[in-house]
Design a protein around this motif. Structure first.
Motif, PDB file in Angstrom:
ATOM      1  N   GLY A 136       0.800  -1.222   0.000  1.00 32.57           N
ATOM      2  CA  GLY A 136       0.000   0.000   0.000  1.00 32.57           C
ATOM      3  C   GLY A 136       0.828   1.265   0.000  1.00 32.57           C
ATOM      4  O   GLY A 136       2.013   1.270  -0.351  1.00 32.57           O
ATOM      5  N   THR A 137       0.203   2.364   0.417  1.00 31.67           N
ATOM      6  CA  THR A 137       0.855   3.671   0.412  1.00 31.67           C
ATOM      7  C   THR A 137       0.632   4.374   1.744  1.00 31.67           C
ATOM      8  O   THR A 137      -0.398   4.165   2.408  1.00 31.67           O
ATOM      9  CB  THR A 137       0.303   4.561  -0.721  1.00 31.67           C
ATOM     10  N   LYS A 139      -1.636   9.047   2.388  1.00 33.59           N
ATOM     11  CA  LYS A 139      -3.092   9.161   2.538  1.00 33.59           C
ATOM     12  C   LYS A 139      -3.396   9.491   3.994  1.00 33.59           C
ATOM     13  O   LYS A 139      -2.553   9.289   4.888  1.00 33.59           O
ATOM     14  CB  LYS A 139      -3.788   7.861   2.137  1.00 33.59           C
ATOM     15  N   GLU A 150      -6.780   2.228   8.412  1.00 37.22           N
ATOM     16  CA  GLU A 150      -6.161   2.460   7.100  1.00 37.22           C
ATOM     17  C   GLU A 150      -4.707   1.972   7.055  1.00 37.22           C
ATOM     18  O   GLU A 150      -4.091   1.934   5.996  1.00 37.22           O
ATOM     19  CB  GLU A 150      -6.188   3.948   6.749  1.00 37.22           C
ATOM     20  N   ILE A 161      -5.175  -4.712  -0.418  1.00 34.56           N
ATOM     21  CA  ILE A 161      -5.227  -3.708  -1.493  1.00 34.56           C
ATOM     22  C   ILE A 161      -6.664  -3.278  -1.779  1.00 34.56           C
ATOM     23  O   ILE A 161      -6.955  -2.089  -1.941  1.00 34.56           O
ATOM     24  CB  ILE A 161      -4.537  -4.237  -2.759  1.00 34.56           C
ATOM     25  N   LYS A 162      -7.586  -4.248  -1.825  1.00 35.40           N
ATOM     26  CA  LYS A 162      -8.993  -3.927  -2.102  1.00 35.40           C
ATOM     27  C   LYS A 162      -9.581  -2.990  -1.044  1.00 35.40           C
ATOM     28  O   LYS A 162     -10.433  -2.150  -1.350  1.00 35.40           O
ATOM     29  CB  LYS A 162      -9.820  -5.207  -2.181  1.00 35.40           C
ATOM     30  N   HIS A 163      -9.113  -3.126   0.205  1.00 32.44           N
ATOM     31  CA  HIS A 163      -9.632  -2.290   1.288  1.00 32.44           C
ATOM     32  C   HIS A 163      -8.704  -1.114   1.603  1.00 32.44           C
ATOM     33  O   HIS A 163      -8.911  -0.413   2.594  1.00 32.44           O
ATOM     34  CB  HIS A 163      -9.870  -3.138   2.545  1.00 32.44           C
ATOM     35  N   ASP A 164      -7.716  -0.900   0.731  1.00 31.02           N
ATOM     36  CA  ASP A 164      -6.807   0.248   0.848  1.00 31.02           C
ATOM     37  C   ASP A 164      -6.164   0.326   2.245  1.00 31.02           C
ATOM     38  O   ASP A 164      -6.130   1.372   2.882  1.00 31.02           O
ATOM     39  CB  ASP A 164      -7.547   1.552   0.537  1.00 31.02           C
ATOM     40  N   ALA A 191      -2.684  -0.146   4.232  1.00 28.73           N
ATOM     41  CA  ALA A 191      -1.232  -0.236   4.092  1.00 28.73           C
ATOM     42  C   ALA A 191      -0.664  -1.088   5.225  1.00 28.73           C
ATOM     43  O   ALA A 191      -1.232  -1.149   6.320  1.00 28.73           O
ATOM     44  CB  ALA A 191      -0.612   1.153   4.114  1.00 28.73           C
TER      45      ALA A 191
END
Length: 372
Positions: A33-34, A37, A62, A92-95, A97
């Motif tokens: 993830g990233t 955000k 998150e 990934i689908k639920h964003d 990280a």
């Protein structure tokens, strides 16, 4: 309180447990993830599996901070019909990280091994196996008396002058400074082409070598002279010693059997494996979270009566028995102590920075073994 992003949160975390502390080859850092955000909730867990990911989803997290990296070796594929691919797909689908802090969190002051040492009621705690340290430098700078306090304060704010639990440490001596500015100079004191004699102070401070650039910047920014005179001296002293495992002493010696019961209770495990004479008196205790097989000799050299560690191999247990070192193995999962430890530490830090972030210690047990 204000919103913040993941990069800010991890920046604060890495001030405590920088990635540079990790042993070579350990895959720490952002794995999935990233961080770019907004983050309002963070799940802190020992392991990342489908159950803990579901827990993160239910709690609206998150970001996950995990001790064990979910990607430990290079991926050969990303098949979503296989367990690891399924896990990554769900994240990934639920964003969500995932950031891993493994041996850097073991080594960090106040990290996993310090948490374990405290839980095991140790005093006079020291590092078991040193992995890094820094040399000290000394800065000696000459400044006009009216600017001494300004320069001294700037150096202290930059971190110079920290010795053990003391900050703002410095030494100041008085003297006379002499200099003749050239016609090209723009002197703070004196005139061009004329010898100036100035009452000056010599300020001396020490700092770790990694802080050299920061300390010099503070000096040059705060000093009134166009070209301040200063000396930098590399000292034959080391600071910021870091390492794996901890060793300390019990308030009172007790039998190995009695201390094994304390370990079992304090680390909240159903059983422990013990190597050694159960009637042996123990007082000096070494501890290393996770797999400590490589550190049997380190514990013995450090004078430990007993070594508390997990995943003990059969032949290593025999080796420990042969050298007279008792071992208590409460399992690998005791590292779960990091869940509350990290959540409490990061909650405190983010509150100090007025950041609206909630840290949630996972309630899911990732212990794979069951007793029958």
């Amino acid at each position: 309180m204000k919103e913040t992003n993941g990069q800010h949160i991890i920046s604060l975390f890495e001030q405590w447990a920088p990635k540079s502390l990790a042993v070579e080859g350990d895959p720490v850092g952002l794995q999935i993830g990233t961080l770019n955000k907004t983050i309002t909730k963070v799940l802190v867990t020992l392991d990342v599996n489908l159950k803990t990911v579901e827990e993160a989803i239910v709690n609206g997290c998150e970001l996950i901070i995990a001790h064990h990296p979910p990607i430990f070796r290079g991926l050969k594929n990303m098949r979503t019909d296989l367990p690891q691919g399924m896990l990554i797909e769900k994240l990934i689908k639920h964003d969500i990280a995932v950031y891993a802090a493994h041996t850097n969190l073991d080594i960090a002051s106040g990290g996993v091994n310090d948490l374990l040492a405290t839980a095991l009621q140790l005093e006079n705690i020291n590092i078991l196996e040193q992995t890094s340290s820094e040399q000290l430098m000394k800065l000696a700078v000459f400044t006009p008396k009216q600017s001494t306090e300004l320069v001294r304060t700037a150096l202290a704010i930059a971190g110079a002058g920290q010795i053990g639990d003391y900050t703002d440490c410095s030494f100041t001596s008085e003297g006379e400074g002499r200099f003749k500015p050239s016609s090209l100079a723009t002197p703070f004191i004196g005139q061009a082409n004329e010898l100036a004699v100035v009452e000056e102070d010599k300020i001396e401070v020490v700092f770790p070598i990694s802080m050299k650039s920061k300390v010099l910047k503070a000096l040059l920014t705060s000093h009134p002279y166009e070209e301040p005179a200063y000396d930098l001296i590399l000292l034959d002293l080391e600071v910021n010693e870091k390492g794996l495992g901890r060793i300390g002493t019990l308030l009172q010696s007790q039998t190995l059997a009695d201390y094994a019961e304390i370990v079992k209770k304090q680390l909240n495990v159903p059983f422990v494996r013990v190597v050694g004479n159960l009637t042996k008196e123990v007082k000096k205790v070494a501890v290393l979270g996770g797999d400590g097989n490589k550190y049997i000799q380190s514990a013995k050299r450090a004078g430990a009566d007993v070594f508390v560690t997990g995943d003990l191999y059969f032949h290593v247990a025999q080796d420990a028995e042969a050298i007279g070192l008792a071992v208590i193995d409460p399992g690998h999962h005791v590292e779960q102590i990091m869940k509350i430890g990290v959540a409490e530490y990061m909650t405190k830090v983010c509150m100090q920075h007025k950041l609206a972030v909630e840290f949630i210690p996972s309630n899911i047990s990732t212990e794979p073994f069951q007793l029958i």
